[in-house]
Design an enzyme around this catalytic site. Structure first.
Site, PDB file in Angstrom:
ATOM      1  N   ASP A   1     -10.315  -3.842  -5.189  1.00 24.60           N
ATOM      2  CA  ASP A   1      -9.609  -2.963  -4.256  1.00 24.60           C
ATOM      3  C   ASP A   1     -10.155  -1.542  -4.403  1.00 24.60           C
ATOM      4  O   ASP A   1      -9.957  -0.901  -5.439  1.00 24.60           O
ATOM      5  CB  ASP A   1      -8.103  -3.016  -4.586  1.00 24.60           C
ATOM      6  CG  ASP A   1      -7.254  -2.289  -3.561  1.00 24.60           C
ATOM      7  OD1 ASP A   1      -7.776  -1.366  -2.905  1.00 24.60           O
ATOM      8  OD2 ASP A   1      -6.069  -2.639  -3.422  1.00 24.60           O
TER       9      ASP A   1
ATOM     10  N   HIS B   1      -8.321  -4.571  -0.737  1.00 22.52           N
ATOM     11  CA  HIS B   1      -7.011  -3.966  -0.469  1.00 22.52           C
ATOM     12  C   HIS B   1      -6.158  -4.814   0.476  1.00 22.52           C
ATOM     13  O   HIS B   1      -4.957  -4.582   0.616  1.00 22.52           O
ATOM     14  CB  HIS B   1      -7.229  -2.568   0.129  1.00 22.52           C
ATOM     15  CG  HIS B   1      -6.004  -1.708   0.081  1.00 22.52           C
ATOM     16  ND1 HIS B   1      -5.347  -1.385  -1.091  1.00 22.52           N
ATOM     17  CD2 HIS B   1      -5.289  -1.107   1.074  1.00 22.52           C
ATOM     18  CE1 HIS B   1      -4.301  -0.617  -0.821  1.00 22.52           C
ATOM     19  NE2 HIS B   1      -4.248  -0.433   0.481  1.00 22.52           N
TER      20      HIS B   1
ATOM     21  N   SER C   1       0.826  -1.202   0.000  1.00 22.16           N
ATOM     22  CA  SER C   1       0.000   0.000   0.000  1.00 22.16           C
ATOM     23  C   SER C   1       0.870   1.266   0.000  1.00 22.16           C
ATOM     24  O   SER C   1       1.626   1.461  -0.936  1.00 22.16           O
ATOM     25  CB  SER C   1      -0.966  -0.090   1.191  1.00 22.16           C
ATOM     26  OG  SER C   1      -1.931   0.913   1.140  1.00 22.16           O
TER      27      SER C   1
HETATM   28  C1  MLT Z   1      -1.478   5.995  -0.209  1.00 21.84           C
HETATM   29  O1  MLT Z   1      -1.905   7.002   0.344  1.00 21.84           O
HETATM   30  O2  MLT Z   1      -0.271   5.739  -0.322  1.00 21.84           O
HETATM   31  C2  MLT Z   1      -2.482   5.053  -0.760  1.00 21.84           C
HETATM   32  O3  MLT Z   1      -3.718   5.656  -0.830  1.00 21.84           O
HETATM   33  C3  MLT Z   1      -2.559   3.795   0.000  1.00 21.84           C
HETATM   34  C4  MLT Z   1      -2.825   4.037   1.448  1.00 21.84           C
HETATM   35  O4  MLT Z   1      -3.972   4.216   1.859  1.00 21.84           O
HETATM   36  O5  MLT Z   1      -1.878   4.047   2.185  1.00 21.84           O
END
Ligand code: MLT
Length: 204
Positions: free
Chosen positions: A152, A183, A102
């Site tokens: 996701d 996700h 992520s």
């Molecule tokens: C981010 O902000 O890097 C992406 O949206 C994934 C997350 O939620 O961390």
């Protein structure tokens, strides 16, 4: 940067750079590193940005909307940290494989987008496109695994498709594993990442 370093087994010269998701820390991905390459050295880093008590690797303006200036600054910070850590711990900087989930996958992707030879390979679990409309460095022959979920809500499928296109266009060798999940990390995708790693990531 706050981190954990664990020296790998004699004869294994690879180092896994573990990068957690939003709200995680440097302990989160240790079990995943162990599943992917139990003999590798581990450098697991904590993101320096605090978002309401949650660790991240760079700021965002909203869900899925990145603060580009901070992303560039934090990517350099991580790149510089890697150089220092390689000197301090004596690992081979040419054999660093990122494993990010992520937000951690997004900063790993950003390393690939900004620095040639920053990573020998990357396992990107539920990543997005870190930046749009920029020219990538030469990534010729760099193996990249992308784990994506068809459902996701945070990383829509188009993100994966665009990311694969950018990386492939720069010469990377990209394999995408699609699950029907969202996700969250799944055992199935880690098993696929491990099998991919065994086949595609070589030491010296
Ligand atoms: C981010 O902000 O890097 C992406 O949206 C994934 C997350 O939620 O961390």
């Amino acid at each position: 940067m706050k981190h954990i370093f664990q020296k790998g087994e004699e004869g294994n010269n690879k180092t896994l750079l573990l990068l957690h998701g939003t709200g995680g820390d440097e302990k989160d991905l240790l079990p995943i590193g162990d599943m992917i390459d139990p003999g590798a050295s581990i450098l697991s880093v904590r993101g320096n940005v605090d978002e309401n008590g949650m660790n991240r690797f760079f700021r965002r303006l909203a869900e899925g909307v990145f603060d580009e200036e901070d992303l560039i600054f934090r990517t350099k910070e991580l790149f510089d940290f890697l150089n220092h850590a390689a000197e301090e711990y004596g690992f081979d900087q040419n054999l660093v494989i990122a494993v990010g989930y992520s937000n951690g996958a997004n900063i790993a992707g950003s390393l690939l987008y900004h620095y040639e030879n920053s990573l020998a390979a990357a396992v990107l679990l539920h990543p997005m496109v870190p930046r749009r409309g920029v020219e990538l460095p030469n990534l010729h022959g760099t193996p990249v695994f992308i784990g994506a979920g068809k459902n996701d809500p945070i990383c829509p499928a188009q993100e994966t498709i665009d990311l694969e296109k950018d990386l492939t266009g720069a010469g990377a060798l990209v394999d995408v594993f699609w699950s029907n999940m969202g996700h969250q990390l799944t055992r199935e995708e880690i098993d696929h990442a491990e099998a991919w790693y065994k086949k595609n990531v070589k030491g010296v």
